[in-house]
Write a protein that holds these residues in place. Sequence first.
Motif, PDB file in Angstrom:
ATOM      1  N   MET A 131       0.835  -1.194   0.000  1.00 33.33           N
ATOM      2  CA  MET A 131       0.000   0.000   0.000  1.00 33.33           C
ATOM      3  C   MET A 131       0.872   1.246   0.000  1.00 33.33           C
ATOM      4  SD  MET A 131      -2.995   1.161   0.015  1.00 33.33           S
ATOM      5  CE  MET A 131      -3.906   2.561   0.449  1.00 33.33           C
ATOM      6  N   PHE A 132       1.976   1.217   0.744  1.00 31.96           N
ATOM      7  CA  PHE A 132       2.861   2.373   0.822  1.00 31.96           C
ATOM      8  C   PHE A 132       3.381   2.761  -0.550  1.00 31.96           C
ATOM      9  CE2 PHE A 132       7.155   4.133   1.145  1.00 31.96           C
ATOM     10  CZ  PHE A 132       6.862   5.311   1.816  1.00 31.96           C
ATOM     11  N   LEU A 133       3.778   1.755  -1.348  1.00 30.10           N
ATOM     12  CA  LEU A 133       4.300   2.039  -2.681  1.00 30.10           C
ATOM     13  C   LEU A 133       3.243   2.687  -3.568  1.00 30.10           C
ATOM     14  CD1 LEU A 133       6.388  -1.170  -3.369  1.00 30.10           C
ATOM     15  CD2 LEU A 133       7.237   1.109  -2.830  1.00 30.10           C
ATOM     16  N   LEU A 134       2.013   2.263  -3.428  1.00 28.11           N
ATOM     17  CA  LEU A 134       0.932   2.852  -4.224  1.00 28.11           C
ATOM     18  C   LEU A 134       0.714   4.313  -3.871  1.00 28.11           C
ATOM     19  CD1 LEU A 134      -1.729   0.002  -4.182  1.00 28.11           C
ATOM     20  CD2 LEU A 134      -0.357   0.743  -6.117  1.00 28.11           C
ATOM     21  N   THR A 135       0.721   4.616  -2.580  1.00 34.15           N
ATOM     22  CA  THR A 135       0.443   5.982  -2.144  1.00 34.15           C
ATOM     23  C   THR A 135       1.648   6.898  -2.264  1.00 34.15           C
ATOM     24  OG1 THR A 135       0.913   5.422   0.162  1.00 34.15           O
ATOM     25  CG2 THR A 135      -1.388   5.276  -0.569  1.00 34.15           C
ATOM     26  N   SER A 136       2.840   6.345  -2.426  1.00 30.17           N
ATOM     27  CA  SER A 136       4.027   7.196  -2.524  1.00 30.17           C
ATOM     28  C   SER A 136       3.999   8.053  -3.791  1.00 30.17           C
ATOM     29  CB  SER A 136       5.299   6.354  -2.468  1.00 30.17           C
ATOM     30  OG  SER A 136       5.375   5.502  -3.585  1.00 30.17           O
ATOM     31  N   ALA A 137       3.307   7.613  -4.823  1.00 26.82           N
ATOM     32  CA  ALA A 137       3.216   8.386  -6.065  1.00 26.82           C
ATOM     33  C   ALA A 137       2.215   9.532  -5.940  1.00 26.82           C
ATOM     34  CB  ALA A 137       2.811   7.473  -7.213  1.00 26.82           C
ATOM     35  N   LEU A 138       1.387   9.500  -4.913  1.00 27.23           N
ATOM     36  CA  LEU A 138       0.361  10.517  -4.742  1.00 27.23           C
ATOM     37  C   LEU A 138       0.902  11.712  -3.972  1.00 27.23           C
ATOM     38  CD1 LEU A 138      -2.555   8.154  -3.718  1.00 27.23           C
ATOM     39  CD2 LEU A 138      -2.164   9.162  -5.962  1.00 27.23           C
ATOM     40  N   GLU A 139       0.216  12.840  -4.130  1.00 21.89           N
ATOM     41  CA  GLU A 139       0.585  14.031  -3.381  1.00 21.89           C
ATOM     42  C   GLU A 139       0.345  13.778  -1.895  1.00 21.89           C
ATOM     43  OE1 GLU A 139      -1.568  17.356  -4.936  1.00 21.89           O
ATOM     44  OE2 GLU A 139      -1.022  16.866  -6.992  1.00 21.89           O
ATOM     45  N   GLU A 140       0.909  14.632  -1.084  1.00 23.62           N
ATOM     46  CA  GLU A 140       0.809  14.483   0.368  1.00 23.62           C
ATOM     47  C   GLU A 140      -0.615  14.643   0.886  1.00 23.62           C
ATOM     48  OE1 GLU A 140       3.409  13.683   2.444  1.00 23.62           O
ATOM     49  OE2 GLU A 140       4.550  13.452   0.607  1.00 23.62           O
ATOM     50  N   GLN A 159      -4.261  14.741   2.063  1.00 25.83           N
ATOM     51  CA  GLN A 159      -5.636  14.330   1.813  1.00 25.83           C
ATOM     52  C   GLN A 159      -5.756  13.343   0.653  1.00 25.83           C
ATOM     53  OE1 GLN A 159      -8.116  15.201   3.871  1.00 25.83           O
ATOM     54  NE2 GLN A 159      -9.476  13.851   2.739  1.00 25.83           N
ATOM     55  N   GLU A 160      -4.989  13.532  -0.404  1.00 29.40           N
ATOM     56  CA  GLU A 160      -5.082  12.637  -1.552  1.00 29.40           C
ATOM     57  C   GLU A 160      -4.672  11.214  -1.180  1.00 29.40           C
ATOM     58  OE1 GLU A 160      -3.255  12.436  -5.977  1.00 29.40           O
ATOM     59  OE2 GLU A 160      -4.254  14.303  -5.421  1.00 29.40           O
ATOM     60  N   ARG A 161      -3.644  11.082  -0.359  1.00 25.00           N
ATOM     61  CA  ARG A 161      -3.229   9.747   0.114  1.00 25.00           C
ATOM     62  C   ARG A 161      -4.321   9.115   0.970  1.00 25.00           C
ATOM     63  NH1 ARG A 161       3.183   9.716   1.716  1.00 25.00           N
ATOM     64  NH2 ARG A 161       3.904  10.168  -0.378  1.00 25.00           N
ATOM     65  N   GLN A 162      -4.911   9.914   1.834  1.00 27.38           N
ATOM     66  CA  GLN A 162      -5.983   9.395   2.685  1.00 27.38           C
ATOM     67  C   GLN A 162      -7.184   8.973   1.841  1.00 27.38           C
ATOM     68  OE1 GLN A 162      -6.700  12.574   5.436  1.00 27.38           O
ATOM     69  NE2 GLN A 162      -5.222  11.773   6.938  1.00 27.38           N
ATOM     70  N   ASN A 163      -7.513   9.764   0.846  1.00 30.88           N
ATOM     71  CA  ASN A 163      -8.638   9.420  -0.041  1.00 30.88           C
ATOM     72  C   ASN A 163      -8.355   8.126  -0.793  1.00 30.88           C
ATOM     73  OD1 ASN A 163      -9.973  11.719   0.756  1.00 30.88           O
ATOM     74  ND2 ASN A 163      -9.451  12.896  -1.073  1.00 30.88           N
ATOM     75  N   ARG A 169     -10.681  11.955  -8.593  1.00 29.95           N
ATOM     76  CA  ARG A 169     -11.006  12.316  -7.207  1.00 29.95           C
ATOM     77  C   ARG A 169     -12.400  12.928  -7.049  1.00 29.95           C
ATOM     78  NH1 ARG A 169      -6.592  16.808  -6.034  1.00 29.95           N
ATOM     79  NH2 ARG A 169      -5.851  15.996  -7.978  1.00 29.95           N
ATOM     80  N   HIS A 170     -12.987  13.452  -8.108  1.00 27.66           N
ATOM     81  CA  HIS A 170     -14.306  14.071  -8.040  1.00 27.66           C
ATOM     82  C   HIS A 170     -15.445  13.049  -8.023  1.00 27.66           C
ATOM     83  CE1 HIS A 170     -13.904  13.200 -12.306  1.00 27.66           C
ATOM     84  NE2 HIS A 170     -15.224  13.255 -12.378  1.00 27.66           N
ATOM     85  N   LEU A 171     -15.148  11.777  -8.288  1.00 24.54           N
ATOM     86  CA  LEU A 171     -16.197  10.757  -8.374  1.00 24.54           C
ATOM     87  C   LEU A 171     -16.810  10.461  -7.007  1.00 24.54           C
ATOM     88  CD1 LEU A 171     -14.483   8.169 -10.757  1.00 24.54           C
ATOM     89  CD2 LEU A 171     -16.180   9.899 -11.354  1.00 24.54           C
ATOM     90  N   SER A 172     -18.086  10.117  -7.027  1.00 26.24           N
ATOM     91  CA  SER A 172     -18.749   9.700  -5.785  1.00 26.24           C
ATOM     92  C   SER A 172     -18.241   8.313  -5.399  1.00 26.24           C
ATOM     93  CB  SER A 172     -20.265   9.657  -5.986  1.00 26.24           C
ATOM     94  OG  SER A 172     -20.619   8.577  -6.837  1.00 26.24           O
ATOM     95  N   GLU A 173     -18.593   7.869  -4.218  1.00 27.58           N
ATOM     96  CA  GLU A 173     -18.140   6.556  -3.748  1.00 27.58           C
ATOM     97  C   GLU A 173     -18.648   5.429  -4.657  1.00 27.58           C
ATOM     98  OE1 GLU A 173     -18.419   4.249   0.441  1.00 27.58           O
ATOM     99  OE2 GLU A 173     -17.835   6.359   0.535  1.00 27.58           O
ATOM    100  N   GLN A 174     -19.909   5.511  -5.091  1.00 25.09           N
ATOM    101  CA  GLN A 174     -20.458   4.487  -5.977  1.00 25.09           C
ATOM    102  C   GLN A 174     -19.778   4.517  -7.340  1.00 25.09           C
ATOM    103  OE1 GLN A 174     -22.603   6.710  -4.457  1.00 25.09           O
ATOM    104  NE2 GLN A 174     -23.580   5.423  -2.933  1.00 25.09           N
ATOM    105  N   GLU A 175     -19.534   5.710  -7.859  1.00 23.62           N
ATOM    106  CA  GLU A 175     -18.850   5.821  -9.141  1.00 23.62           C
ATOM    107  C   GLU A 175     -17.426   5.286  -9.062  1.00 23.62           C
ATOM    108  OE1 GLU A 175     -20.977   9.773 -11.060  1.00 23.62           O
ATOM    109  OE2 GLU A 175     -19.425  10.052  -9.538  1.00 23.62           O
ATOM    110  N   MET A 176     -16.762   5.550  -7.930  1.00 20.60           N
ATOM    111  CA  MET A 176     -15.398   5.060  -7.742  1.00 20.60           C
ATOM    112  C   MET A 176     -15.391   3.533  -7.671  1.00 20.60           C
ATOM    113  SD  MET A 176     -12.215   5.888  -7.589  1.00 20.60           S
ATOM    114  CE  MET A 176     -12.084   7.610  -7.164  1.00 20.60           C
TER     115      MET A 176
END
Length: 185
Positions: A1-10, A12-16, A61-68
């Motif tokens: 999981m860490f490797l996946l989130t390391s490419a993301l910005e710091e 809130q985006e990682r938490q999302n 990131r704009h998608l709803s939970e169901q759309e995601m």
Amino acid sequence: MFLLTSALEEGQERQNFQHVYEQNYRTMYHVALGILKNKEEAEDAVHSAFVKLAEKFGKYRHLSEQEMTSLCVVIVKNKSLDMLRVSKSGMQSELEKVDFALFSNTEQPLDAMIEQENANELANAMRCLPEKLRLVLELKYFHEYNNSEIADILDLSRKNVEIRLYRAKKKMKEVLQNGKTGQRV
């Protein structure tokens, strides 16, 4: 999981992304397992799907939970189908089938082989269904979601899910009765 989130910005985006991962991993794994019939390959497909999602997460990131969830299911389904196409043989060899039958948990190897053949016939019949009908059947009977959950996952009305289930069962019956498991209906 860490490797996946390391490419993301710091922050809130990682938490999302972690929330999306936790919410959808199980469903994605079951979809991949239903297609690939192999636990390790299913895990690889889910991982590849999450890598693809992480690469373009800002776009979604704009998608709803169901759309995601719907997006996650589509991505892992496509990754699984790609893996199936790439593999030299999408089916088990005859030797593997016999090996499964002889060393399965059932006391009667012949019963295990018959059960395996029945499962193969159903799987082949499902492959003949249109994608939208097959996906609803898989979510209902293989992943054991109720109609409301399926409606949320696929962003459909509950009534539409019921209609698709009815049509899918009807098509499956036709395919199994006519023995047309090698062609699309």
